[in-house]
Design an enzyme around this catalytic site. Structure first.
Site, mmCIF file in Angstrom:
data_model
loop_
_atom_site.group_PDB
_atom_site.id
_atom_site.type_symbol
_atom_site.label_atom_id
_atom_site.label_comp_id
_atom_site.label_asym_id
_atom_site.label_seq_id
_atom_site.Cartn_x
_atom_site.Cartn_y
_atom_site.Cartn_z
ATOM 1 N N ASN A 79 14.565 2.543 11.487
ATOM 2 C CA ASN A 79 13.304 2.994 12.069
ATOM 3 C C ASN A 79 13.048 2.103 13.284
ATOM 4 O OD1 ASN A 79 10.693 3.678 12.661
ATOM 5 N ND2 ASN A 79 9.878 3.290 10.613
ATOM 6 N N LYS A 132 13.155 -1.584 11.970
ATOM 7 C CA LYS A 132 13.096 -1.780 10.519
ATOM 8 C C LYS A 132 14.343 -1.135 9.945
ATOM 9 C CE LYS A 132 8.182 -1.236 9.837
ATOM 10 N NZ LYS A 132 7.236 -0.204 9.528
ATOM 11 N N ARG A 156 14.835 7.493 11.437
ATOM 12 C CA ARG A 156 13.508 8.100 11.479
ATOM 13 C C ARG A 156 13.195 8.435 12.936
ATOM 14 N NH1 ARG A 156 7.566 5.486 10.927
ATOM 15 N NH2 ARG A 156 6.477 7.446 10.715
ATOM 16 N N HIS A 178 4.013 11.896 9.592
ATOM 17 C CA HIS A 178 4.150 11.375 8.213
ATOM 18 C C HIS A 178 4.733 12.451 7.291
ATOM 19 C CE1 HIS A 178 0.451 8.561 8.972
ATOM 20 N NE2 HIS A 178 1.583 7.890 9.207
ATOM 21 N N GLY A 234 -1.535 3.825 9.750
ATOM 22 C CA GLY A 234 -1.750 5.200 10.227
ATOM 23 C C GLY A 234 -2.177 6.015 9.014
ATOM 24 N N ARG A 251 -6.513 3.474 15.207
ATOM 25 C CA ARG A 251 -6.672 4.738 15.958
ATOM 26 C C ARG A 251 -7.977 5.429 15.575
ATOM 27 N NH1 ARG A 251 -0.985 7.113 14.205
ATOM 28 N NH2 ARG A 251 -0.110 5.034 14.040
ATOM 29 N N GLY A 257 -3.876 3.786 0.298
ATOM 30 C CA GLY A 257 -3.974 4.761 -0.802
ATOM 31 C C GLY A 257 -3.431 4.232 -2.120
ATOM 32 N N GLU A 267 9.464 6.293 2.215
ATOM 33 C CA GLU A 267 10.036 7.088 3.299
ATOM 34 C C GLU A 267 11.511 6.754 3.511
ATOM 35 O OE1 GLU A 267 6.423 5.888 5.451
ATOM 36 O OE2 GLU A 267 6.701 7.717 6.603
HETATM 37 P P1 AMP Z 1 1.163 0.969 5.475
HETATM 38 O O1 AMP Z 1 0.957 1.418 6.886
HETATM 39 O O2 AMP Z 1 1.369 2.099 4.512
HETATM 40 O O3 AMP Z 1 2.185 -0.116 5.331
HETATM 41 O O4 AMP Z 1 -0.231 0.317 5.023
HETATM 42 C C1 AMP Z 1 -0.651 -0.923 5.533
HETATM 43 C C2 AMP Z 1 -2.119 -1.126 5.192
HETATM 44 O O5 AMP Z 1 -2.317 -1.046 3.768
HETATM 45 C C3 AMP Z 1 -2.649 -2.502 5.536
HETATM 46 O O6 AMP Z 1 -3.070 -2.563 6.884
HETATM 47 C C4 AMP Z 1 -3.836 -2.646 4.599
HETATM 48 O O7 AMP Z 1 -4.990 -2.073 5.193
HETATM 49 C C5 AMP Z 1 -3.463 -1.789 3.407
HETATM 50 N N1 AMP Z 1 -3.143 -2.576 2.203
HETATM 51 C C6 AMP Z 1 -1.956 -3.127 1.864
HETATM 52 N N2 AMP Z 1 -2.053 -3.785 0.693
HETATM 53 C C7 AMP Z 1 -3.341 -3.656 0.279
HETATM 54 C C8 AMP Z 1 -4.084 -4.131 -0.862
HETATM 55 N N3 AMP Z 1 -3.512 -4.842 -1.817
HETATM 56 N N4 AMP Z 1 -5.387 -3.785 -0.940
HETATM 57 C C9 AMP Z 1 -5.984 -3.047 0.027
HETATM 58 N N5 AMP Z 1 -5.334 -2.589 1.121
HETATM 59 C C10 AMP Z 1 -4.035 -2.879 1.252
#
Ligand code: AMP
Length: 398
Positions: A8, A15, A92, A181, A213, A242, A333, A385
């Site tokens: 990626n 990555k 990706r 996504h 995102g 964003r 999530g 992913e």
């Molecule tokens: P991603 O782009 O899917 O890697 O998500 C990254 C984001 O997930 C981070 O900027 C955080 O806002 C959120 N995140 C990661 N770990 C946690 C956690 N343990 N509790 C709440 N938010 C989290």
């Protein structure tokens, strides 16, 4: 054992993972790595090999050097792409435009076609092309496959995919809702029918990919029928940095009245807005702490985020007619129980009931967080992913 290498490539980062495409969704990859600060005075290569961490700091002038050095480090540990059996390299690619609706084996012509899409994704596709070219040069004997973030949404109904702007202008400029996504929404949504004990073709579901995102999708019988991101990944939900949906007139106002240039507005909406622009932080752990400490900006940012999320969930319930499942995935999530609870609070009359205890359990694989009597089932399904790209690349290379 055969592995897939998944790459990626971003503008200043790469990555990568080396993983078994037949592994369980929660399995640790053999190798996961991140090359960062490419082109800056000092770059960083951080690689995890069978759980062991290796970090190197040195100048990394370009993607080619970043990948070459990473492969050298892997080779020193006996897991270079020539030390283990790599059957496919999956790339990706953010934007597949109108031409790519499915993964594609990469040849010179495909590279040219991805290059042709650059005007639609000037921030992402150039780096994707760089990564592909470098990796093809280094690993010429292995099939390379492009997996597009937009692919899952390529067959959305025209009513959802087209914007109500001048049809001629739209057609001429490739303006339509492409969605992003897609690999994540597809991967996560495919795990839901078995959890429901239903045939995939009968399942209506909403998937919420909430990471830095964020996007959501309405999916009927495995086919995406709507999604929140648009021609670019700037549209839809409020995100880490964003803005998500805004009145397009704001852009004219910022340009004409506030005197910002188009590039400044681009940076403002993509990097200085969203939760960060409202509160100063984009990480939900930090945001939550600020809220606990009584920070009113953080509270306001959170409420705007949740309000927009609920708007989309509500509209997709109507788009789908009935909903069997709502699924949360990605960093926020999967981990932020308060987001899940607030996103679906007070929706009992629509058959949605969250079980607070189930919702509070730590993130550990796919699980239900709704009550037994909830008509709409609510799940947390970790996205992966890289595994999805590895599976698609391996399948196509056979
Ligand atoms: P991603 O782009 O899917 O890697 O998500 C990254 C984001 O997930 C981070 O900027 C955080 O806002 C959120 N995140 C990661 N770990 C946690 C956690 N343990 N509790 C709440 N938010 C989290």
């Amino acid at each position: 054992m055969t592995y897939a290498l998944v790459l990626n490539s971003g503008s200043s980062s790469i990555k990568f993972q080396l993983l078994d495409p037949s592994a369980d969704a929660n399995a640790e990859p053999l190798v996961s790595g991140l090359v960062e600060q490419i082109g800056e005075p000092v770059g960083v290569i951080a690689i995890k090999i069978r759980g062991e961490k290796v970090t190197v700091e040195e100048p990394i002038p370009n993607h080619s050097v970043g990948l070459e050095r990473s492969f050298e480090i892997l080779h020193e540990h006996g897991v270079g792409p020539h030390d283990v059996d790599v059957s496919a390299v999956g790339h990706r690619v953010v934007h597949g435009g109108k031409v790519f609706s499915a993964p594609e084996i990469i040849n010179d012509q495909v590279v040219e076609m991805i290059r042709d899409i650059i005007p639609l994704a000037p921030l992402h596709n150039p780096a994707n092309v760089d990564g592909i070219e470098v990796a093809r040069e280094m690993l010429p004997d292995i099939p390379h496959v492009a997996v597009f973030d937009t692919g899952f949404f390529a067959d959305m109904p025209p009513a959802a995919a087209l914007y109500a702007i001048n049809a001629e202008v739209a057609l001429e400029n490739g303006i339509r809702r492409y969605g992003f996504h897609g690999t994540s929404h597809e991967f996560v949504s495919q795990q839901v029918p078995p959890l429901l004990g239903k045939d995939p073709k009968d399942v209506h579901q909403i998937t919420l990919h909430l990471g830095n995102g964020a996007s959501c999708a309405a999916i009927r019988g495995g086919q995406a029928v709507d999604t929140s991101m648009g021609m670019t990944p700037l549209a839809g939900l409020v995100m880490g940095t964003r803005s998500g949906d805004i009145d397009p007139g704001i852009i004219f106002h910022l340009y004409r009245t506030a005197g910002l240039s188009i590039d400044e507005i681009d940076v403002l909406l993509n990097r200085k807005s969203g939760v960060k622009g409202l509160s100063g932080v984009n990480d939900f752990r930090a945001l939550h702490e600020m809220i606990e400490d009584g920070d009113t900006d953080a509270w306001s940012a959170y409420n705007i985020y949740i309000h927009q999320l609920r708007r989309y969930i509500g509209s997709y319930m109507i788009v789908l007619g009935h909903v069997d499942a709502i699924t949360f995935t990605a960093g926020v999530g999967e981990n932020a129980k308060f987001v899940r609870e607030d996103a679906l609070a007070g929706l009992e009359m629509y058959g949605i009931r969250i079980d607070k205890e189930r919702n509070a359990l730590p993130n550990d694989g796919a699980r239900e967080i709704s009550t037994d009597d909830s008509k709409v089932k609510v799940f947390v399904v970790p996205t992966n992913e890289e595994l999805a790209i590895a599976q698609k690349a391996t399948e196509l290379s056979k």
